[in-house]
Design a protein around this motif. Sequence first.
Motif, PDB file in Angstrom:
ATOM      1  N   GLY A  80     -21.628  -3.267 -34.924  1.00 42.93           N
ATOM      2  CA  GLY A  80     -22.641  -2.220 -35.519  1.00 42.93           C
ATOM      3  C   GLY A  80     -21.826  -0.845 -35.494  1.00 42.93           C
ATOM      4  O   GLY A  80     -20.708  -0.753 -35.146  1.00 42.93           O
ATOM      5  N   ARG A 122     -28.368   3.519 -35.118  1.00 48.22           N
ATOM      6  CA  ARG A 122     -29.011   2.212 -35.411  1.00 48.22           C
ATOM      7  C   ARG A 122     -29.049   2.024 -36.844  1.00 48.22           C
ATOM      8  O   ARG A 122     -28.933   0.553 -37.443  1.00 48.22           O
ATOM      9  CB  ARG A 122     -30.518   2.330 -35.059  1.00 48.22           C
ATOM     10  CG  ARG A 122     -31.484   1.035 -35.187  1.00 48.22           C
ATOM     11  CD  ARG A 122     -32.780   1.161 -34.822  1.00 48.22           C
ATOM     12  NE  ARG A 122     -33.437   0.099 -34.785  1.00 48.22           N
ATOM     13  CZ  ARG A 122     -33.828  -0.610 -35.913  1.00 48.22           C
ATOM     14  NH1 ARG A 122     -33.769  -0.165 -37.067  1.00 48.22           N
ATOM     15  NH2 ARG A 122     -34.370  -2.009 -35.819  1.00 48.22           N
ATOM     16  N   VAL A 181     -27.753  -1.392 -38.771  1.00 46.12           N
ATOM     17  CA  VAL A 181     -28.427  -2.360 -39.922  1.00 46.12           C
ATOM     18  C   VAL A 181     -27.971  -2.275 -41.237  1.00 46.12           C
ATOM     19  O   VAL A 181     -28.086  -3.351 -41.909  1.00 46.12           O
ATOM     20  CB  VAL A 181     -30.074  -1.793 -39.984  1.00 46.12           C
ATOM     21  CG1 VAL A 181     -30.811  -2.453 -41.178  1.00 46.12           C
ATOM     22  CG2 VAL A 181     -30.616  -1.934 -38.484  1.00 46.12           C
ATOM     23  N   VAL A 192     -30.967  -6.433 -34.013  1.00 44.90           N
ATOM     24  CA  VAL A 192     -29.993  -5.368 -33.578  1.00 44.90           C
ATOM     25  C   VAL A 192     -29.877  -5.238 -32.276  1.00 44.90           C
ATOM     26  O   VAL A 192     -30.726  -4.942 -31.256  1.00 44.90           O
ATOM     27  CB  VAL A 192     -30.841  -3.975 -33.865  1.00 44.90           C
ATOM     28  CG1 VAL A 192     -30.094  -2.803 -33.631  1.00 44.90           C
ATOM     29  CG2 VAL A 192     -31.276  -3.995 -35.527  1.00 44.90           C
TER      30      VAL A 192
END
Length: 381
Positions: free
Chosen positions: A83, A87, A91, A16
Amino acid sequence: MLEAPPPFPSFAAIVVAAGKGLRAGLPLPKQFAMWRGKPVVRHSVEALLSAGADQLIVMIPEGGEESIRKALSGLSNWEAVVGGETRQESVARGLEALETAERVLIHDAARPNLQDHVIHSLLKALEDYPGAIPVLPVVDSLAVGENGMMAGTAAREKLRRVQTPQAFRFQDILEAHRAWTGSLTAGDDAQVLDAAGGSIALVDGDERLNKLTFAEDFLSDLLPVRIGTGFDVHKLVTGEDLWLGGIRIDHDKGLAGHSDADVALHAIVDALLGAIGNGDIGSHFPPSDPQWKGANSSQFLAHAAELVGKSGYRAGNVDLTIICEAPKIGPHRDAMRHRIAELLGVDMDAISVKATTTERLGFTGRGEGIAAQAVATVIRN
């Protein structure tokens, strides 16, 4: 004879690296900043590829394609995916991008010092549980804060500090992310699996896996002092002003060059850039660029000082030697020291200006040009 460690079972990995990294106060996102000679994200990618990751997805910010290409230049078997806003969204996109996998490690790029023993423990735990995370004990007493006051305590014996990578059986974590409620905030993927009812094993983490968060985390890795050297030569010609050490000197000739050709300042610039490993004066101010024609070399030195600051250092001292038959440097020495100190933001006693001749040997001895060499130190802030 020591036995070779057992091979890792097959696994995929997601790194990440899609955040903005603002708290580090760096001029670029911290995952692309240099740490121990490499971009931060490269450390994790290299460790996971070395451990045998079958597939590796790197989550990057919008517009980060060129940055990740440069950071991972020369490496193969990885793919970049843009992305999301959080977060968890990043993912989830990474999991959907994986083709097939039985196990997946999800790792924060900001934890670059990844050790093989942590990977091994995590994958071993997946034999019995759908998820596993590396943890460390809490060693300090804990207090609950409220409005700037202590409002209670917490039992540190039951608490753990959570690190990454976190390991999961692929299908379990994929389904957990698909079922995640968008109104919630997930600090990590273990929370996502926990919300879906999955059990998570705890394995020993490693203090070396600490997260790089603030500017100090990058500066602490810097050497206390670094040293660079510089050397420059320019030809003396009629019809040019003579600039030397940042001041104009009356002389029958001046130095020829694309800029004002101040060999003294040019040598110091190269010394400072060398100390921080950031190229040379020609790479920052190429003579082929018309904007630098006739430029005052004080600009170059001020820019070098700025780069030193951005690298986590400040100028220490400078030892400059000017090599020429004429003009005499002695009468101008203190004026040069004052100007150089002013440009670097240091005390005048940190600047040494010396002069020597070559006993009338060579081009300087014949009065055809002037040379200068400099040694500079930079000190960690």
